[in-house]
Structures are given as C-alpha cells and as structure tokens.
Design an enzyme around this catalytic site. Structure first.
Site, PDB file in Angstrom:
ATOM      1  N   ASN A 163       0.859  -1.188   0.000  1.00  0.00           N
ATOM      2  CA  ASN A 163       0.000   0.000   0.000  1.00  0.00           C
ATOM      3  C   ASN A 163       0.896   1.240   0.000  1.00  0.00           C
ATOM      4  OD1 ASN A 163      -1.689   2.107   0.623  1.00  0.00           O
ATOM      5  ND2 ASN A 163      -2.690   1.088   2.352  1.00  0.00           N
ATOM      6  N   ARG A 192      -2.587  -1.822  -3.422  1.00  0.00           N
ATOM      7  CA  ARG A 192      -3.731  -0.925  -3.227  1.00  0.00           C
ATOM      8  C   ARG A 192      -3.526   0.313  -4.096  1.00  0.00           C
ATOM      9  NH1 ARG A 192      -4.337   3.863   0.778  1.00  0.00           N
ATOM     10  NH2 ARG A 192      -6.473   4.431   0.298  1.00  0.00           N
ATOM     11  N   HIS A 208     -12.348   4.717  -0.198  1.00  0.00           N
ATOM     12  CA  HIS A 208     -12.554   3.714   0.867  1.00  0.00           C
ATOM     13  C   HIS A 208     -13.373   2.515   0.368  1.00  0.00           C
ATOM     14  CE1 HIS A 208     -11.997   7.048   4.099  1.00  0.00           C
ATOM     15  NE2 HIS A 208     -10.899   6.362   3.983  1.00  0.00           N
ATOM     16  N   ARG A 241      -8.696  17.364   7.050  1.00  0.00           N
ATOM     17  CA  ARG A 241      -9.452  17.883   5.891  1.00  0.00           C
ATOM     18  C   ARG A 241     -10.760  18.513   6.339  1.00  0.00           C
ATOM     19  NH1 ARG A 241      -9.218  12.265   2.836  1.00  0.00           N
ATOM     20  NH2 ARG A 241      -7.073  11.872   3.410  1.00  0.00           N
ATOM     21  N   GLU A 258      -8.890  -4.028   4.970  1.00  0.00           N
ATOM     22  CA  GLU A 258      -8.642  -3.787   3.543  1.00  0.00           C
ATOM     23  C   GLU A 258      -7.572  -4.741   3.000  1.00  0.00           C
ATOM     24  OE1 GLU A 258      -9.080   0.849   2.900  1.00  0.00           O
ATOM     25  OE2 GLU A 258      -8.551   0.380   4.951  1.00  0.00           O
TER      26      GLU A 258
END
Ligand code: AMP
Length: 396
Positions: A9, A88, A177, A237, A382
C-alpha cells in the site's frame, strides 16, 4: 498451503506492507516504511511479535520494496509461500470497475488516472514498477479504492456543473474507501444473513473519513467526491463547504489555489478547529480535561458525520443496518454515541452501555432495543480484501 500474498500500500510518503497467508486469514509479517522522501525515512518490520526498525538510506518507495525483498530472502520459509503481490491503488477512474491483474494496459490505465490523484498515483506506479522488477515470477494485482462506487447512478455521481467537464475531463464523484466498504458489506452478510438484500449505511471514520450507502450489496451513494476532500470533516481535511470559501481564503492570505487547497486538505478538520491535534484520541483526552475547543472539534465532526449519513440514506429503501468502522468508528464510543444521538429522528439508537464497553477489535451489535436499524461495530480489513482479490484473479 502455498497461498500467501504480499500486500503493498504505497501512500505519497509511506509504504505499508503485509504478508497474508491461509486465504488472507493469517498475517505472517507486516510493516511500514515512513517519511519517504525525507532524510529520516525508516522501515519497520513486525514479525513473530517483534519489531525490527532500520533507517532507509535512500528514503524512496523503491528502496522500501528492496528492503522487503531482502527481508524475504532472509526468510525463505515465508518467501517460498508467496504466490502473488496485491497493490492498493487509490484512483481507478472510470476505467477500473473491479480489481485487475497487472499488465502494461493496466499500468497505462493507472497512469491515465494520475491527474485525478496526483499525490498517490505516482507512488503507486513506483511501487508496481519496482515490485515487477524484484518479483518477476509472481502475478501482481491492482485493487482500486474507487471500484466499489462505480455502481453509483448518473444522478449521484455527476456534479451540477457544465457537462463538458464530465465529457472532456471526467470530473465527477468517484468516492474512496471502496475496498473497506466492500469488506464490510461481505462481513455483514456473514454475520447477518440477508443483509446483502437490504439497505446498509457505513461510516468509515479514520483520519480520512467517509460514509457509504450500500443498497442490496452495491454502493448507491458515498460522501467523498472527485478527491477525498469532499464530505465529512476529517483529521486534517475540512470536508464539504461553500466552494467560494476557497477564493476568500486565497485573497485573505494571498495564497495560490494549490496553497489554499493545502489549507483545506492539511490544516483543517479536527486539527484546524481544535488547534491541538488531528488525532481523535488526543482530542478525547483533552476534552476530558476540560478543553472546550477539543470538544467543539469532536462535536462538529459528529454532527457532520450524522448529517451525511442521513444524506446518503436517501438512496436506500430502508436503513436496516448502520456500521461503524475505521480507527475512530471502531474505537471512539464518544463519537459513536453523539453521531447516533443526531440520528434519533431516523429511529436509529444505540445501547449506551454496550457502546461504552465495546471490546477493541471485535464485531459487535450495539443497537438499542427500540432502534429500527441494527447498529454495528465491525473492524475493517482492507489488506484481507486485497489478498483475496489477488488470489481470485490468479486462480481465474
Ligand atoms: P485510521 O485512519 O483508520 O487508522 O484511524 C486513525 C484515527 O483513529 C485517529 O484519529 C485515532 O486517534 C483514532 N483512534 C484510534 N484508536 C482510538 C481510540 N481508542 N479512541 C479514540 N480514537 C481512536
């Protein structure tokens, strides 16, 4: 059984990795290379309960993958079990509606999406190229964060701006996601038979946070947009706001558009409001010792998550399940409680004691007896999804 997968990832300045065995059920080794691109890069391997940390002289994604290969060469018993590598990938644009075995066409496709994820795509491509060189005999797969949301209808994914921007530039909502949401949807179907035919809301709340409505097993709406900035308030964010604010920020501080976007991506959210931290744990501790701004930041996070869950729920026929996942969703009983308090009008309620006492890392139903919706905590995975996709692509 020989079915281990190396999961890679690559983030913009980090590279997480893991080796999963037994159909993804067992993690043999995992680790992270941090602060890539700086002079302080390190790589940490976690193996058999022990941690090994090394400095990464070159501090690049390439040098991190070389260290992983060197580690594997020193552990031939694990190396010999490897059958593939799963990568990923954040952005698959409209090209990738599912995971794909990597070949030159797939690499070109990821490259074409790079303008939509300028921080992540170059890192992914570096990770893919070096692992193709270092593991030339292993099949490699790309698993996209955006694929699961390719089921959104036009009404949901289009922005109400001139259609040229979509036709010529592919500007639309993509959502992220997706690998986590796909895992949650499948995991819920294991523990609640029939949920794949029902309406499911998922709040993936971590440093990045988003929501997803899953209608009969398919994503029907999600909060993130063309980038992961849209939607919920997050660690650093801002999430959604009046787009005019961007020009106000630029003028107020004499910033370029990219610099103003940096404010919204890196200096806002929990960090911007609390002026303390982007980390939920730190803010909860501060709130408990009376820091009002930490409480304000957490409560703003909660109300935005609740509003957004109500918004994406408009694509469902019924809200049969609500799932909390991600570092915050799995661990913050405070935020789960406040979010559900704001969802009372939808007849969603949790049992406060079950919520507070929820053991870490476990799947749990925390609904109140009166709740119309079953409320769950389900730890996401994940890496498992990436490993399973890679195995399935190799076998077909
Ligand atoms: P993620 O990005 O999914 O790894 O989630 C990271 C976020 O989860 C950070 O804001 C952490 O503070 C938060 N988190 C992790 N453990 C806890 C905990 N026990 N209580 C509250 N927040 C937590």
């Amino acid at each position: 059984m020989k079915d281990s997968i190396l999961v890679i990832n690559c983030g913009s300045s980090s590279l997480k990795f893991a080796i999963l065995a037994n159909a993804g059920q067992e993690t043999l080794m995992e680790g992270i290379a941090d602060q890539l691109g700086s002079n302080n890069s390190t790589i940490t391997f976690k193996y058999q309960g022990k941690k090994l940390q090394k400095t990464l002289a070159l501090g690049s994604h390439e040098s991190a993958v070389k260290e992983i290969k060197a580690w594997l060469d020193l552990h031939p018993a694990i190396n010999d079990l490897l059958v593939g590598v799963g990568h990923r990938i954040v952005h698959g644009g409209e090209t990738f509606k599912q995971s794909a075995l990597i070949n030159q066409d797939v690499i070109n496709g990821i490259q074409e999406c790079a303008s939509l994820a300028p921080l992540h795509s170059p890192a992914h491509l570096k990770g893919i190229n070096i692992s193709l060189t270092l593991f030339p005999t292993l099949p490699q797969a790309a698993v996209f964060d955006t694929s699961f949301h390719q089921s959104l209808s036009e009404e949901q994914f289009l922005y109400p701006i001139p259609m040229d921007f979509y036709r010529e530039h592919h500007f639309r909502k993509y959502g992220f996601h997706g690998t986590s949401y796909r895992y949650i949807s499948q995991r819920l179907a294991q523990i609640w038979k029939g949920s794949e035919q029902q309406g499911v809301l998922v709040a993936h709340l971590g440093n990045g946070a988003s929501t997803c409505a899953i209608n009969k097993g398919k994503s029907s709406d999600t909060s993130m947009g063309i980038t992961p900035l849209e939607g919920l308030m997050m660690g650093t964010r801002s999430g959604s706001l009046d787009p005019s604010l961007l020009t106000f920020i630029m003028k107020a501080k004499n910033l370029s558009a990219d610099e103003a976007l940096d404010v919204l991506n890196k200096k806002s959210g929990l960090l911007g409001v609390s002026e303390l931290s982007n980390d939920c744990r730190t803010l909860e501790e501060a709130m408990e010792s009376g820091d009002e701004r930490a409480k304000l930041a957490l409560d703003m996070f909660a109300i935005r998550a609740a509003k957004n869950l109500a918004s994406v729920a408009t694509t469902l026929e019924s809200i049969d399940h609500l799932v909390f996942t991600g570092g915050i969703g799995e661990n913050s009983s405070y935020l789960r409680q406040v979010i559900c308090n704001h969802l009372k009008a939808l007849n969603i309620g949790i049992n406060s004691t079950l919520n507070k006492d929820a053991p870490r890392g476990e799947t749990l139903n925390i609904s109140s007896n009166e709740s119309n919706t079953k409320v769950w905590i389900i730890p996401t995975n994940e890496e498992l999804m990436i490993a399973l996709d890679t195995i399935s692509l190799i076998q077909h």
